[in-house]
Scaffold this active site. Structure first.
Site, short mmCIF file in Angstrom:
data_model
loop_
_atom_site.label_atom_id
_atom_site.label_comp_id
_atom_site.label_asym_id
_atom_site.label_seq_id
_atom_site.Cartn_x
_atom_site.Cartn_y
_atom_site.Cartn_z
N PHE A 415 0.86 -1.18 0.00
CA PHE A 415 0.00 0.00 0.00
C PHE A 415 0.90 1.23 0.00
O PHE A 415 2.00 1.20 0.56
CB PHE A 415 -0.90 0.05 1.24
CG PHE A 415 -1.95 -1.02 1.29
CD1 PHE A 415 -3.20 -0.81 0.75
CD2 PHE A 415 -1.68 -2.25 1.88
CE1 PHE A 415 -4.17 -1.81 0.80
CE2 PHE A 415 -2.64 -3.24 1.94
CZ PHE A 415 -3.90 -3.03 1.39
N ASP A 417 0.69 3.68 1.77
CA ASP A 417 0.94 4.04 3.17
C ASP A 417 2.19 3.36 3.73
O ASP A 417 2.75 3.81 4.73
CB ASP A 417 -0.25 3.64 4.04
CG ASP A 417 -1.57 4.14 3.50
OD1 ASP A 417 -2.17 5.02 4.12
OD2 ASP A 417 -2.00 3.63 2.45
N ILE A 419 5.04 2.91 2.07
CA ILE A 419 6.24 3.24 1.30
C ILE A 419 7.29 3.95 2.15
O ILE A 419 8.47 3.97 1.80
CB ILE A 419 5.88 4.12 0.08
CG1 ILE A 419 7.00 4.05 -0.97
CG2 ILE A 419 5.61 5.56 0.50
CD1 ILE A 419 6.64 4.73 -2.29
N PRO A 421 9.11 3.41 4.93
CA PRO A 421 10.40 2.78 5.24
C PRO A 421 11.30 2.60 4.01
O PRO A 421 12.51 2.45 4.15
CB PRO A 421 10.01 1.42 5.83
CG PRO A 421 8.62 1.59 6.32
CD PRO A 421 7.99 2.53 5.34
N HIS A 461 -4.40 2.60 4.89
CA HIS A 461 -4.53 1.92 3.61
C HIS A 461 -5.17 2.82 2.55
O HIS A 461 -5.71 2.32 1.56
CB HIS A 461 -5.40 0.65 3.76
CG HIS A 461 -4.83 -0.38 4.67
ND1 HIS A 461 -4.97 -0.32 6.03
CD2 HIS A 461 -4.09 -1.48 4.42
CE1 HIS A 461 -4.36 -1.35 6.59
NE2 HIS A 461 -3.82 -2.07 5.63
#
Length: 671
Positions: A415, A417, A419, A421, A461
């Protein structure tokens, strides 16, 4: 070299640098044993590794002075930040300054070797061993302090999980910058490695050449033949400054103890014990001193980069510049967007054995949480389509290494959301590699990112993150609104030698959201390719001198809100809709042409309306089209709140809709 740099401190230290003084023995012992088919990822203190693989003092000095002919970056990055692709030397992909970040790209190279060696001998590419050469290895050099980085743990995890042929060479001088090991590390790298089952580790005195060389010879031999990871922890003293800008006398309280472990006198004694004479060594030292002094003089006189040199190698050239192939074959079935994506990847993988796909839950059991990889593992095998651990940094950053060995990975962040890291690797390693290596190491990869709010996905999400990613220079970015575009852009992304991010709206995958049937399309033919930077005037109108007309500039879900709103208003002949398709490169020519024709402009985005990509686009349109505008360029986006709530009423309040766009159109046309 360290001494000469120090003697010329004011001139040499115009640009920050660090040297390997105290670390030189372990570095030379490693560099001497590397072969041209090997890959090495040094860190910023590893100039002795570079010298031991065949680089000259003069070449290194060109980089310390940031000269035009710096063989690594053309003056773009720091000393001992190598990018090397010489046929007769080990390969060095672009090296960033971020401590420990090289562990993931290095492990990505080893993962690439693992994949190549898993292919049947009848397939290409084949492993080095099948050509009669010694199998290649990867050496990742790290400072002990950097091993505390979480991304190093991700690399170790994958190395042992897949049994990868990599050596993590950890040089431990007991310091970070001013913080020492006792303050910052619960254990050293050797002890830490015990937590990774399958990562065999050994600790040595890195100032003893015989111990260092023999240990590394044994370890490297095992990696070449047994294809599994090792860690060598070498204790060394730091006998120079952290960098030229952070002087050791400012804070070090162990200088005398460190000097007592100086490897240079030990190395001289070893040479004398093995037949060399004092006179011979003295002559060698004198010869080297003269070479170094002359090299520095030549480097000072070398040419500096010119202003125009700034503007080269941001991207590698691509051959995909025109739309080709059959977009709507006669008699072809109309399908949903996710099927177009699946078809594109399957066609590519069937044709190109260097293509593979990995990420979370994309493997055999599930085939992606949106079924966007369904059946691919069954068709192509678990070595080509596989699940990764939950580690977005590795998923993104490993593509640097995979690309370096000639592979082309499709990777997926589950997702948008999630990304975050992976952004460090995307920014420091992926996006800058081509530019900072002067075009030697473009990263050829495709990162797929399901994005957007849909069906009460809630705060973790549903996010839109394109403004973050579009601010990372060196990436190509697509955000299609329909299946045919997605398939064509995936094909273009694969054949592009640069890193590509493709945002795929979850609400368009299956066209289950009301008003998104337009995302379905006839399945394009296998030869269909849609280049980046080509917007589509989806709804085109004639110029009208006596009537108010409007250009809507949008992408993704915004395309459907715009089309539905214009239909509900019965204004299809007064509203032009431009689908950007790609956010970088962006087709400004088509945008400006439409806005100048219509006289009024509305930018539609799903992102929050402030401080974003679309707000910047709004300003650019206002600047370029000012004389032809009859009203301010307006924008509609989501509300500027911290997150998209779970409750459906709150979600609907947060994000745009056909109705909200319809009201904004009326407001702008009445201006």
């Amino acid at each position: 070299m360290t001494e000469v740099y120090e003697e010329n401190f004011k001139a040499v230290s115009k640009y920050v640098h660090a040297t390997s003084r105290g670390h030189e023995v372990i570095q030379i012992a490693a560099g001497m044993q590397l072969l041209p088919q090997d890959y090495v990822f040094p860190y910023y203190r590893d100039d002795s590794i570079l010298l031991s693989i065949g680089m000259t003092p003069y070449e290194l000095m060109l980089q310390v002075l940031a000269k035009k002919d710096d063989p690594f970056s053309g003056g773009r990055t720091y000393y001992a930040h190598a990018s090397l692709r010489d046929d007769d030397k080990p390969k060095i992909p672009h090296q960033s300054s971020a401590t420990g970040m090289q562990a993931i790209p290095a492990t990505g190279v080893a993962l690439g070797f693992w994949y190549k060696e898993s292919l049947d001998s009848a397939q290409e590419p084949v492993s080095e061993r099948s050509r009669g050469h010694e199998a290649p290895i990867v050496v990742c050099s790290l400072g002990d302090a950097s091993v505390t980085e979480g991304e190093v743990a991700e690399a170790f995890q994958m190395a042992v999980l897949k049994k990868l042929p990599i050596l993590y060479l950890v040089q431990d001088n007991g310091w970070d910058i001013s913080a020492n090991a006792a303050e910052t590390r619960a254990q050293d790298a050797f002890e830490y490695a015990e937590g990774f089952k399958g990562l065999e580790a050994v600790t040595i005195d890195g100032t003893d050449f015989e111990e260092s060389y023999n240990t590394l010879q044994d370890v490297i031999s095992k990696i070449r033949t047994e294809r599994r990871p090792f860690l060598v922890h070498a204790k060394v003293p730091l006998l120079n400054h952290h960098t030229s800008g952070v002087r050791m006398e400012f804070y070090r309280d162990d200088l005398e103890e460190a000097k007592s472990r100086d490897p240079y006198p030990k190395l001289k004694k070893l040479l004398l014990d093995n037949g060399f004479k004092e006179k011979e060594l003295g002559e060698i030292e004198t010869e080297i001193e003269i070479e170094i002094e002359n090299s520095l003089k030549r480097a000072f006189e070398a040419e500096d980069p010119k202003p125009e040199d700034l503007f080269t190698h941001d991207f590698a050239p691509t051959e995909i510049t025109e739309e080709v192939g059959e977009r709507s074959p006669a008699g072809a079935e109309k399908v949903v967007m996710v099927d177009c994506a699946l078809s594109a990847v399957e066609e590519i993988m069937r044709k190109h054995p260097e293509a593979l796909l990995y990420g979370q839950d994309v493997g055999r059991r599930l085939g992606g949480v949106f079924r966007e990889a369904a059946t691919l593992a069954e068709k192509f095998g678990d070595n080509r389509v596989f699940n990764t651990p939950i580690q977005e940094a590795f998923i993104v950053g490993s593509t640097v290494g995979m690309s370096a060995v000639g592979l082309k990975p499709f990777v997926e962040v589950q997702f948008a959301d999630y990304i975050w890291p992976g952004l460090n690797q995307l920014f420091t390693e992926v996006s800058r590699s081509c530019y900072l290596s002067e075009g030697k190491w473009p990263v050829s990869m495709v990162l797929r990112v399901p994005i957007g709010a849909y069906g009460s996905g809630g705060p973790y999400h549903s996010s839109s993150v394109e403004s973050i990613v579009t601010n990372i220079r060196g990436l190509k970015i697509a955000y299609p609104s329909n299946g045919a575009d997605l398939k064509g852009l995936l094909k273009a992304a694969y054949y592009d030698p640069n890193p590509v991010v493709i945002f795929e709206h979850k609400g368009l995958y299956w066209s289950k959201v009301k008003g998104t049937k337009g995302a379905t399309s006839v399945m394009p033919a296998e030869d269909y390719i849609l280049p980046f930077g080509k917007a589509w005037v989806l709804q085109e109108i004639w110029k009208k001198e006596e009537e108010e007309t409007l250009s809507i500039i949008t992408y993704g879900m915004g395309v459907h809100w715009a089309m539905n709103a214009s239909e509900e208003l019965g204004m299809q002949d007064k509203i032009e809709v431009v689908d950007l398709r790609t956010l970088h490169p962006l087709d400004y020519e088509t945008v400006f042409k439409s806005v100048k024709k219509c006289g009024k402009c509305l930018v539609v985005t799903e992102e929050p309306s402030e401080n974003g990509f679309s707000r910047g686009l709004q300003g650019r349109i206002q600047e370029e089209c000012f004389q032809q505008l009859d009203a301010p360029v307006m924008l509609i986006g989501s509300e500027n709140m911290p997150a998209i709530p779970l409750n459906s009423t709150l979600e609907e309040t947060m994000i745009p809709s056909t109705e909200k766009v319809r009201q904004k159109i009326k407001q702008l046309l009445d201006y």
